[in-house]
Motif scaffolding. Sequence first.
Motif, short mmCIF file in Angstrom:
data_model
loop_
_atom_site.label_atom_id
_atom_site.label_comp_id
_atom_site.label_asym_id
_atom_site.label_seq_id
_atom_site.Cartn_x
_atom_site.Cartn_y
_atom_site.Cartn_z
N TYR A 1 6.78 -9.02 1.94
CA TYR A 1 8.09 -8.40 2.40
C TYR A 1 7.80 -6.87 2.22
O TYR A 1 7.19 -6.53 1.32
CB TYR A 1 9.16 -8.82 1.76
CG TYR A 1 9.52 -10.26 1.55
CD1 TYR A 1 10.35 -10.75 2.74
CD2 TYR A 1 8.89 -11.25 0.57
CE1 TYR A 1 10.62 -12.39 2.79
CE2 TYR A 1 9.13 -12.43 0.85
CZ TYR A 1 10.04 -13.10 1.79
OH TYR A 1 10.13 -14.33 1.71
N LEU B 1 16.80 -9.59 6.85
CA LEU B 1 16.33 -8.36 7.27
C LEU B 1 17.69 -7.35 7.05
O LEU B 1 18.86 -7.70 7.12
CB LEU B 1 16.09 -8.01 8.83
CG LEU B 1 15.04 -8.86 9.19
CD1 LEU B 1 14.62 -8.82 10.66
CD2 LEU B 1 13.55 -7.97 8.31
N ALA C 1 9.01 1.09 5.28
CA ALA C 1 9.01 -0.08 5.93
C ALA C 1 9.72 -0.14 7.21
O ALA C 1 9.43 -0.68 8.30
CB ALA C 1 9.64 -1.03 5.17
N ILE C 2 10.93 0.90 7.65
CA ILE C 2 11.47 0.75 8.79
C ILE C 2 10.67 1.40 9.73
O ILE C 2 10.56 0.68 10.82
CB ILE C 2 12.84 1.64 8.63
CG1 ILE C 2 13.75 1.15 7.65
CG2 ILE C 2 13.45 2.10 10.01
CD1 ILE C 2 14.99 2.02 7.67
N GLU D 1 15.83 -13.56 9.94
CA GLU D 1 16.78 -12.55 10.63
C GLU D 1 18.10 -12.23 9.81
O GLU D 1 18.53 -11.13 9.67
CB GLU D 1 17.30 -13.08 12.08
CG GLU D 1 18.00 -14.21 12.11
CD GLU D 1 17.65 -15.65 12.07
OE1 GLU D 1 18.28 -16.52 12.49
OE2 GLU D 1 16.24 -15.68 11.81
N GLU E 1 12.89 -4.78 5.02
CA GLU E 1 12.91 -3.99 6.38
C GLU E 1 11.85 -4.79 7.60
O GLU E 1 11.95 -4.69 8.85
CB GLU E 1 12.65 -2.60 6.37
CG GLU E 1 13.49 -1.96 5.90
CD GLU E 1 14.85 -1.78 6.47
OE1 GLU E 1 14.90 -2.26 7.85
OE2 GLU E 1 15.89 -1.27 5.78
N GLU E 2 10.80 -5.79 6.75
CA GLU E 2 9.93 -6.30 7.70
C GLU E 2 9.37 -7.50 6.68
O GLU E 2 9.51 -7.50 5.74
CB GLU E 2 8.83 -5.37 7.73
CG GLU E 2 7.53 -5.81 8.49
CD GLU E 2 7.94 -6.00 10.08
OE1 GLU E 2 7.91 -7.30 10.28
OE2 GLU E 2 8.16 -5.17 10.94
N GLU F 1 7.37 1.56 9.66
CA GLU F 1 6.40 0.16 10.20
C GLU F 1 6.76 -0.78 10.98
O GLU F 1 6.12 -1.21 11.93
CB GLU F 1 5.79 -0.47 8.69
CG GLU F 1 4.94 -1.58 8.87
CD GLU F 1 3.47 -1.18 8.33
OE1 GLU F 1 2.77 -2.29 8.40
OE2 GLU F 1 3.31 -0.09 7.89
N ARG F 2 8.11 -1.26 10.62
CA ARG F 2 8.70 -2.44 11.62
C ARG F 2 8.82 -1.95 13.06
O ARG F 2 8.59 -2.69 13.89
CB ARG F 2 10.07 -2.65 11.05
CG ARG F 2 10.89 -3.48 11.76
CD ARG F 2 12.24 -3.90 10.97
NE ARG F 2 13.12 -4.55 12.06
CZ ARG F 2 14.45 -4.45 11.37
NH1 ARG F 2 14.83 -4.15 10.18
NH2 ARG F 2 15.37 -5.38 12.13
N THR G 1 5.60 -3.06 -0.93
CA THR G 1 4.86 -4.20 -0.45
C THR G 1 5.42 -5.30 -1.36
O THR G 1 4.69 -5.12 -2.52
CB THR G 1 3.73 -4.10 -0.05
OG1 THR G 1 3.25 -3.14 1.05
CG2 THR G 1 3.06 -5.34 0.55
N ARG H 1 5.97 -9.87 6.94
CA ARG H 1 4.54 -10.32 7.41
C ARG H 1 4.15 -11.97 7.14
O ARG H 1 4.39 -12.33 5.73
CB ARG H 1 3.51 -9.44 6.57
CG ARG H 1 3.76 -7.99 7.07
CD ARG H 1 2.43 -7.11 6.63
NE ARG H 1 2.72 -5.76 6.85
CZ ARG H 1 2.22 -4.89 6.14
NH1 ARG H 1 1.58 -4.92 5.06
NH2 ARG H 1 2.46 -3.67 6.70
N SER I 1 6.98 0.06 14.37
CA SER I 1 5.56 0.69 14.85
C SER I 1 5.63 2.03 15.18
O SER I 1 4.83 2.60 15.94
CB SER I 1 5.09 -0.11 15.83
OG SER I 1 4.99 -1.48 15.61
#
Length: 110
Positions: A44, A12, A50-51, A9, A28-29, A53-54, A78, A31, A56
């Motif tokens: 990462y 991020l 990525a925002i 956390e 931003e995320e 994606e984070r 990625t 995995r 959804s």
Amino acid sequence: MADQEIHLELLLGKQVLDSTGKAIGRIEEVRAEPQGEDWVVQEYLIGYAAILERLSAWTIGLGILHLLGARKIHGGYTVPWEKLDLTNPDQPRLRCSLAELKAVAETETR
């Protein structure tokens, strides 16, 4: 190198620098996959795409960007776990060139 515990956390939103010191985007995320009782970071996601994606919200986000006039959306990478240097978690750095990374999303909107 000794094992170091890093709280995800706190990663991020951290700006990631390339090998020349240029900012390429923010984490931003993250995995991860389960391995036994643990979860192991696989990659990462960095940058604007990525925002989405984070959150959804990739499909909705593309629609909104299209309405605003965007034609080509690219804004993220990625990064495999081994290609991100977290020796200093406040200043993550790539261990490779940008050319070696996959784009999070490179999509033409219609």
